[in-house]
Design an enzyme around this catalytic site. Structure first.
Site, PDB file in Angstrom:
ATOM      1  N   LYS A  32       0.840  -1.212   0.000  1.00 39.15           N
ATOM      2  CA  LYS A  32       0.000   0.000   0.000  1.00 39.15           C
ATOM      3  C   LYS A  32       0.868   1.252   0.000  1.00 39.15           C
ATOM      4  O   LYS A  32       0.571   2.219  -0.696  1.00 39.15           O
ATOM      5  CB  LYS A  32      -0.925   0.008   1.224  1.00 39.15           C
ATOM      6  CG  LYS A  32      -2.094  -0.955   1.091  1.00 39.15           C
ATOM      7  CD  LYS A  32      -3.033  -0.810   2.264  1.00 39.15           C
ATOM      8  CE  LYS A  32      -4.139  -1.833   2.215  1.00 39.15           C
ATOM      9  NZ  LYS A  32      -4.868  -1.947   3.481  1.00 39.15           N
ATOM     10  N   LYS A  70      -8.144 -10.896  -8.483  1.00 38.14           N
ATOM     11  CA  LYS A  70      -9.185 -11.121  -7.494  1.00 38.14           C
ATOM     12  C   LYS A  70     -10.332 -10.119  -7.721  1.00 38.14           C
ATOM     13  O   LYS A  70     -10.064  -8.966  -8.096  1.00 38.14           O
ATOM     14  CB  LYS A  70      -8.547 -10.888  -6.112  1.00 38.14           C
ATOM     15  CG  LYS A  70      -9.325 -11.411  -4.952  1.00 38.14           C
ATOM     16  CD  LYS A  70      -8.463 -11.293  -3.701  1.00 38.14           C
ATOM     17  CE  LYS A  70      -9.336 -11.347  -2.472  1.00 38.14           C
ATOM     18  NZ  LYS A  70      -8.605 -11.190  -1.235  1.00 38.14           N
ATOM     19  N   LYS A 126     -13.757  -4.072  -6.331  1.00 35.68           N
ATOM     20  CA  LYS A 126     -14.500  -2.920  -6.874  1.00 35.68           C
ATOM     21  C   LYS A 126     -13.591  -1.980  -7.654  1.00 35.68           C
ATOM     22  O   LYS A 126     -13.967  -1.465  -8.683  1.00 35.68           O
ATOM     23  CB  LYS A 126     -15.156  -2.164  -5.722  1.00 35.68           C
ATOM     24  CG  LYS A 126     -16.480  -2.774  -5.372  1.00 35.68           C
ATOM     25  CD  LYS A 126     -17.398  -1.797  -4.700  1.00 35.68           C
ATOM     26  CE  LYS A 126     -18.660  -2.571  -4.357  1.00 35.68           C
ATOM     27  NZ  LYS A 126     -19.189  -2.280  -3.069  1.00 35.68           N
TER      28      LYS A 126
END
Ligand code: SF4
Length: 324
Positions: free
Chosen positions: A111, A191, A194
Site C-alpha cells: 500500500k 481477485k 471494486k
C-alpha cells in the site's frame, strides 16, 4: 461457545467475491461461535476518502451483511467507530510494537508503494487490527491466508503485553482457516475487486448480472464453439464450483472438455445458479431498506453490547498498566 472476531472494510455493498470468500462463511459461524463482526471504518480512513461517501459505504455494507444473513439476534454486528475503545487499546499497543515489525508487513509495503505521502495510520493499521481482536479477547479469527501475517502480529502483541503487564491476560488468537475461496473477477485476471471494476454486486439485478456475464473472460482456447476447453483455467467454472450443485459442476466440466456446449450455454446455467443464491438475499435487502430505523437500532444494539465487553477489557488493561 468460543468467541470469534472478524472485520470488514466499509467498501459499500458487498460483491459476490466478498460474499463467497468470507461473509457466507460468517453466516454459518454465527450459529457455532459467539461472534463479533465489525465494519472497520477506522481502518478505512488510512487512505484518502470523502466523509459523506464513507458514511454511505458504511450503511451499504451493514445492509449487505444483514441481507446476506447475519442475524443481530445471533451475532454482534457493529461499526468500529461506535466503540472508541478500539483506538484506545490500539494506542497502548503502539507503545509496545517495534517499528521494524510494522515496516516488514507485506500489505504495508504494497500500500505504501502506491502512496506519495504515507500516513502513520497506514503503518499502524495492523496494531489497530490487533486491538480489534484482543479487545474482545477473541479466541479465533476467521481469516484467509493473506491475513495470517497480521494475525501473527496480533499474537506477538498479546505475548508482549502479557509479558510486561499480566501473564495470560490476553490469549493469543488463533486463525480459523475456513474454506474461504479466492474469487477472481469477471476479467479472469485478478481477485474480484471494486477498484478493478470486475465485480458482480451481491444485490445486483439479474438482467444487469447477465450483461456482465456475457462478455466475461473464459478459456482462451475456446475460440470456436467446436473447440474443447479446460474448465480448470476458466473463471466461470470456478464460479460454478462456488454456486452450482455438484452434479451441475460435473456436467459443466464434461460439456466444456468435449465442446458439448458453448460458453454462453455455460454462462446461462451459472446465471441460474447465481439467481437461486442471490434472489432471497435481494428480497431481504429490500425489506431491510424499507425499515432504516430497524437497521440503525440493530447496529446501535450491537455497538452497545460490543462496548460493554470492550470496557470490561479496558478496565483491567488500564488497571494492570497503572493508568487511571
Ligand atoms: Fe468456461 Fe464454461 Fe466456456 Fe468451459 S464452457 S470455457 S467452463 S465458460
Amino acid at each position: 461457545m468460543a468467541r470469534i472476531f472478524s472485520g470488514i472494510q466499509p467498501s459499500g455493498s458487498l460483491h459476490i467475491g466478498n460474499y463467497l470468500g468470507a461473509v457466507k462463511n460468517w453466516v454459518e459461524l454465527q450459529h457455532k461461535y459467539e461472534s463479533f463482526f465489525c465494519i472497520v471504518d477506522y481502518h478505512a480512513i488510512t487512505v484518502p476518502y470523502e466523509p459523506a461517501d464513507l458514511r454511505a459505504r458504511t450503511a451499504d455494507m451493514a445492509l449487505s451483511l444483514l441481507a446476506a444473513g447475519l442475524d443481530p439476534s445471533k451475532c454482534t454486528l457493529f461499526v468500529q467507530s461506535m466503540v472508541p475503545e478500539h483506538t484506545e487499546l490500539a494506542w497502548i499497543f503502539n507503545t509496545l510494537t517495534p517499528l521494524g515489525e510494522l515496516e516488514r508487513q507485506t500489505q504495508f509495503k504494497e500500500k505504501a508503494s502506491r502512496e506519495e505521502s504515507v500516513p502513520a495510520g497506514l503503518l499502524n493499521y495492523p496494531v489497530l487490527q490487533a486491538a480489534d481482536i484482543l479487545l474482545y479477547r477473541a479466541e479465533l479469527v476467521p481469516v484467509g491466508e493473506d491475513q495470517l501475517q497480521h494475525l501473527e502480529l496480533s499474537r506477538d502483541i498479546a505475548r508482549k503485553w502479557n509479558a510486561r503487564f499480566g501473564a495470560g491476560f490476553f490469549q493469543e488468537p488463533k486463525a480459523l482457516l475456513t474454506p474461504t475461496r479466492r474469487i477472481m473477477g469477471l476479467d479472469g485476471q485478478a481477485k474480484m475487486s471494486k477498484s478493478l471494476g470486475n465485480t458482480v454486486d451481491l444485490l445486483e439485478e439479474p438482467a444487469s448480472i447477465w450483461e456482465k456475464l456475457k462478455p466475461a473472460v473464459t478459456d482462451p482456447a475456446r475460440v470456436r464453439r467446436t473447440d474443447p476447453g479446460t474448465p480448470e483455467v476458466c473463471n466461470i467454472y470456478h464460479l460454478h464450483k462456488a454456486l452450482s450443485p455438484a452434479a451441475t459442476v460435473e456436467h459443466v466440466a464434461v460439456q466444456c472438455r468435449t465442446a458439448g456446449w458453448g460458453c454462453i450455454d455455460c454462462k446461462k446455467v451459472l446465471h441460474e445458479s447465481m439467481e437461486k443464491e442471490l434472489a432471497p438475499i435481494r428480497a431481504r435487502a429490500k425489506e431491510i431498506a424499507a425499515n432504516p430505523k430497524k437497521m440503525k437500532d440493530d447496529l446501535a444494539a450491537g455497538a452497545a453490547h460490543a462496548r460493554t465487553e470492550a470496557q470490561k477489557t479496558m478496565r483491567e488493561v488500564k488497571n494492570k498498566m497503572g493508568l487511571t
